[in-house]
Design a protein around this motif. Structure first.
Motif, PDB file in Angstrom:
ATOM      1  N   THR A  63     -43.162  36.283  41.000  1.00  0.00           N
ATOM      2  CA  THR A  63     -42.072  36.137  41.958  1.00  0.00           C
ATOM      3  C   THR A  63     -42.174  37.244  43.009  1.00  0.00           C
ATOM      4  N   LEU A  64     -41.928  36.885  44.265  1.00  0.00           N
ATOM      5  CA  LEU A  64     -42.105  37.820  45.374  1.00  0.00           C
ATOM      6  C   LEU A  64     -40.854  37.854  46.234  1.00  0.00           C
ATOM      7  N   ILE A  65     -40.326  39.049  46.463  1.00  0.00           N
ATOM      8  CA  ILE A  65     -39.218  39.246  47.399  1.00  0.00           C
ATOM      9  C   ILE A  65     -39.664  40.264  48.431  1.00  0.00           C
ATOM     10  N   VAL A  66     -39.641  39.857  49.699  1.00  0.00           N
ATOM     11  CA  VAL A  66     -40.119  40.704  50.788  1.00  0.00           C
ATOM     12  C   VAL A  66     -38.979  41.002  51.747  1.00  0.00           C
ATOM     13  N   VAL A  67     -38.752  42.264  52.019  1.00  0.00           N
ATOM     14  CA  VAL A  67     -37.852  42.694  53.087  1.00  0.00           C
ATOM     15  C   VAL A  67     -38.716  42.956  54.315  1.00  0.00           C
ATOM     16  N   THR A  68     -38.376  42.333  55.441  1.00  0.00           N
ATOM     17  CA  THR A  68     -39.270  42.440  56.592  1.00  0.00           C
ATOM     18  C   THR A  68     -38.535  42.235  57.917  1.00  0.00           C
ATOM     19  N   HIS A  69     -39.089  42.856  58.960  1.00  0.00           N
ATOM     20  CA  HIS A  69     -38.665  42.571  60.326  1.00  0.00           C
ATOM     21  C   HIS A  69     -39.574  41.520  60.961  1.00  0.00           C
ATOM     22  N   SER A  70     -40.662  41.177  60.253  1.00  0.00           N
ATOM     23  CA  SER A  70     -41.692  40.314  60.830  1.00  0.00           C
ATOM     24  C   SER A  70     -41.337  38.836  60.666  1.00  0.00           C
ATOM     25  N   ALA A  71     -41.177  38.139  61.781  1.00  0.00           N
ATOM     26  CA  ALA A  71     -40.926  36.699  61.731  1.00  0.00           C
ATOM     27  C   ALA A  71     -42.119  35.966  61.128  1.00  0.00           C
ATOM     28  N   GLU A  72     -43.336  36.454  61.457  1.00  0.00           N
ATOM     29  CA  GLU A  72     -44.549  35.809  60.955  1.00  0.00           C
ATOM     30  C   GLU A  72     -44.617  35.893  59.433  1.00  0.00           C
ATOM     31  N   LEU A  73     -44.300  37.055  58.889  1.00  0.00           N
ATOM     32  CA  LEU A  73     -44.333  37.206  57.437  1.00  0.00           C
ATOM     33  C   LEU A  73     -43.233  36.382  56.782  1.00  0.00           C
ATOM     34  N   ALA A  74     -42.048  36.370  57.349  1.00  0.00           N
ATOM     35  CA  ALA A  74     -40.937  35.606  56.776  1.00  0.00           C
ATOM     36  C   ALA A  74     -41.262  34.116  56.708  1.00  0.00           C
ATOM     37  N   ARG A  75     -41.955  33.605  57.711  1.00  0.00           N
ATOM     38  CA  ARG A  75     -42.280  32.167  57.740  1.00  0.00           C
ATOM     39  C   ARG A  75     -43.213  31.760  56.599  1.00  0.00           C
ATOM     40  N   LEU A  76     -43.947  32.715  56.039  1.00  0.00           N
ATOM     41  CA  LEU A  76     -44.878  32.398  54.955  1.00  0.00           C
ATOM     42  C   LEU A  76     -44.177  32.205  53.614  1.00  0.00           C
ATOM     43  N   MET A  77     -42.931  32.652  53.523  1.00  0.00           N
ATOM     44  CA  MET A  77     -42.210  32.585  52.254  1.00  0.00           C
ATOM     45  C   MET A  77     -41.595  31.207  52.021  1.00  0.00           C
ATOM     46  N   ASP A  78     -41.245  30.929  50.767  1.00  0.00           N
ATOM     47  CA  ASP A  78     -40.602  29.660  50.429  1.00  0.00           C
ATOM     48  C   ASP A  78     -39.199  29.572  51.029  1.00  0.00           C
ATOM     49  N   LYS A  79     -38.481  30.700  51.027  1.00  0.00           N
ATOM     50  CA  LYS A  79     -37.105  30.745  51.523  1.00  0.00           C
ATOM     51  C   LYS A  79     -36.905  32.024  52.324  1.00  0.00           C
ATOM     52  N   THR A  80     -35.979  31.964  53.269  1.00  0.00           N
ATOM     53  CA  THR A  80     -35.623  33.143  54.051  1.00  0.00           C
ATOM     54  C   THR A  80     -34.110  33.332  54.020  1.00  0.00           C
ATOM     55  N   TYR A  81     -33.705  34.583  53.822  1.00  0.00           N
ATOM     56  CA  TYR A  81     -32.285  34.941  53.852  1.00  0.00           C
ATOM     57  C   TYR A  81     -32.078  36.007  54.916  1.00  0.00           C
ATOM     58  N   SER A  82     -30.919  35.980  55.525  1.00  0.00           N
ATOM     59  CA  SER A  82     -30.569  36.965  56.536  1.00  0.00           C
ATOM     60  C   SER A  82     -29.490  37.892  55.986  1.00  0.00           C
ATOM     61  N   LEU A  83     -29.699  39.202  56.158  1.00  0.00           N
ATOM     62  CA  LEU A  83     -28.714  40.184  55.735  1.00  0.00           C
ATOM     63  C   LEU A  83     -28.222  40.936  56.964  1.00  0.00           C
ATOM     64  N   ASP A  84     -26.944  40.799  57.246  1.00  0.00           N
ATOM     65  CA  ASP A  84     -26.375  41.438  58.428  1.00  0.00           C
ATOM     66  C   ASP A  84     -24.940  41.853  58.106  1.00  0.00           C
ATOM     67  N   GLY A  85     -24.624  43.096  58.395  1.00  0.00           N
ATOM     68  CA  GLY A  85     -23.293  43.581  58.075  1.00  0.00           C
ATOM     69  C   GLY A  85     -22.985  43.552  56.599  1.00  0.00           C
ATOM     70  N   GLY A  86     -24.044  43.641  55.778  1.00  0.00           N
ATOM     71  CA  GLY A  86     -23.861  43.647  54.336  1.00  0.00           C
ATOM     72  C   GLY A  86     -23.669  42.281  53.720  1.00  0.00           C
ATOM     73  N   ILE A  87     -23.725  41.212  54.549  1.00  0.00           N
ATOM     74  CA  ILE A  87     -23.512  39.849  54.054  1.00  0.00           C
ATOM     75  C   ILE A  87     -24.822  39.068  54.068  1.00  0.00           C
ATOM     76  N   LEU A  88     -25.162  38.461  52.941  1.00  0.00           N
ATOM     77  CA  LEU A  88     -26.400  37.702  52.798  1.00  0.00           C
ATOM     78  C   LEU A  88     -26.144  36.225  53.048  1.00  0.00           C
ATOM     79  N   ALA A  89     -26.942  35.629  53.941  1.00  0.00           N
ATOM     80  CA  ALA A  89     -26.794  34.217  54.268  1.00  0.00           C
ATOM     81  C   ALA A  89     -28.134  33.520  54.138  1.00  0.00           C
ATOM     82  N   SER A  90     -28.143  32.307  53.656  1.00  0.00           N
ATOM     83  CA  SER A  90     -29.369  31.538  53.512  1.00  0.00           C
ATOM     84  C   SER A  90     -29.856  31.052  54.871  1.00  0.00           C
TER      85      SER A  90
END
Length: 231
Positions: A199-226
Motif C-alpha cells: 500500500t502506498l500513500i504519497v503526500v505531494t505538490h506534484s500533479a504528475e505524481l498524483a495522477r499516477l495514483m489510484d485515488k487523490t485526496y485534497s487536504l486544505d485547512g485541515g479538512i480532507l476531501a476526496s
C-alpha cells in the motif's frame, strides 16, 4: 482494510502559549491493502502531520488510527518501534542516507534492529534484487556523495521496501528532483506498489505524481476531501 482513520483531529499549542491551532479536522479515511493514493494541498495544510500520524510517528489529539487491526495508541514503545521498522516504510523529500555507508549498507540499515534469528544473507540478496530493479545494481559500493539526486531517492525507496512493509509512506518524494527524475521516481513507486502489493500513500505538490495514483485526496485547512483539486 489495512488502514482506517476515524475522526482524526490534531491540535498544537500556539508559540505564545495562549490557545492552540487545529491542524487536522475530523478526518476519516479507509485504505485497502494494495491501494495507491495521493494527498495534495497547499503548504501548511497539514499533509506531513497527517502522514506522521498514519506512520505512528505522532499521535492525534483525538480520534483513532487502526493499522492492520491495531490501534498504535494502545501499543508500548517497543511494539511501536517494531511496527514502524517492519510494517511501515518511509520515503522523505531528502533521502537521509548515511554518507559514511555504501548504497548497499544504507539499504540494509532497517534490517539491523530486528535481525536476531534471521539470516542476514537473505536480506542482502533481497537488497541486491531490489537495487537491480531500480537500476542501481552497479552502484552497490558507491557512497551517497557519488550518486545523483534521482539515484539517491531510488536507493531511499529500496531502503523503505527492504523489510517488505505493508505500507509505504512517501512525503514529497520528488520535491527535490528535476522533472525527468521526478517522473522516473513516480513511475517506480507505482510499479513497485503494483508488483509488491504494498500500500502506498504519497503526500505531494506534484500533479504528475498524483495522477499516477489510484485515488487523490485534497487536504486544505485541515479538512480532507476526496478527488483533489483540478489540475
Amino acid at each position: 482494510m489495512l488502514l482506517e482513520l476515524k475522526h482524526i483531529e490534531k491540535k498544537f499549542p500556539l508559540p505564545s502559549g495562549k490557545g492552540e491551532i487545529r491542524v487536522l479536522q475530523d478526518i476519516s479515511l479507509e485504505v485497502a491493502q494494495g491501494e495507491a493514493l495521493a494527498v495534495v494541498g497547499p503548504s501548511g495544510s497539514g499533509k506531513s502531520t497527517l502522514l506522521n500520524i498514519i506512520g505512528a510517528l505522532d499521535k492525534p489529539t483525538s480520534g483513532q488510527v487502526v493499522f492492520a487491526g491495531q490501534n498504535p495508541a494502545d501499543l508500548d514503545d517497543a511494539e511501536l518501534s517494531r511496527i514502524r521498522n517492519l510494517e511501515i516504510g518511509f520515503v522523505f523529500q531528502l533521502h537521509h542516507l548515511l554518507p559514511q555507508c555504501t548504497v548497499l549498507e544504507n539499504v540494509l540499515i532497517p534490517t539491523i534492529p530486528f535481525a536476531a534469528g534471521k539470516d542476514s544473507g537473505d536480506s542482502k540478496e533481497l537488497a541486491k534484487k531490489l537495487l537491480k530493479r531500480v537500476g542501481l545494481e552497479t552502484h552497490l559500493d558507491y557512497f551517497p556523495a557519488q550518486l545523483s539526486g534521482g539515484e539517491l531517492q531510488r536507493a531511499a525507496v529500496v531502503r523503505a521496501l527492504i523489510n517488505k512493509p505493508k505500507l509505504v509512506l512517501a512525503d514529497e518524494p520528488t520535491g527535490s528532483l528535476d522533472r525527468e527524475s521526478s517522473e522516473n521516481l513516480g513511475q517506480l513507486l507505482v510499479q513497485l506498489n503494483k508488483e509488491e502489493g504494498t500500500t502506498l500513500i504519497v503526500v505531494t505538490h506534484s500533479a504528475e505524481l498524483a495522477r499516477l495514483m489510484d485515488k487523490t485526496y485534497s487536504l486544505d485547512g485541515g479538512i480532507l476531501a476526496s478527488g483533489g483539486p483540478p489540475f
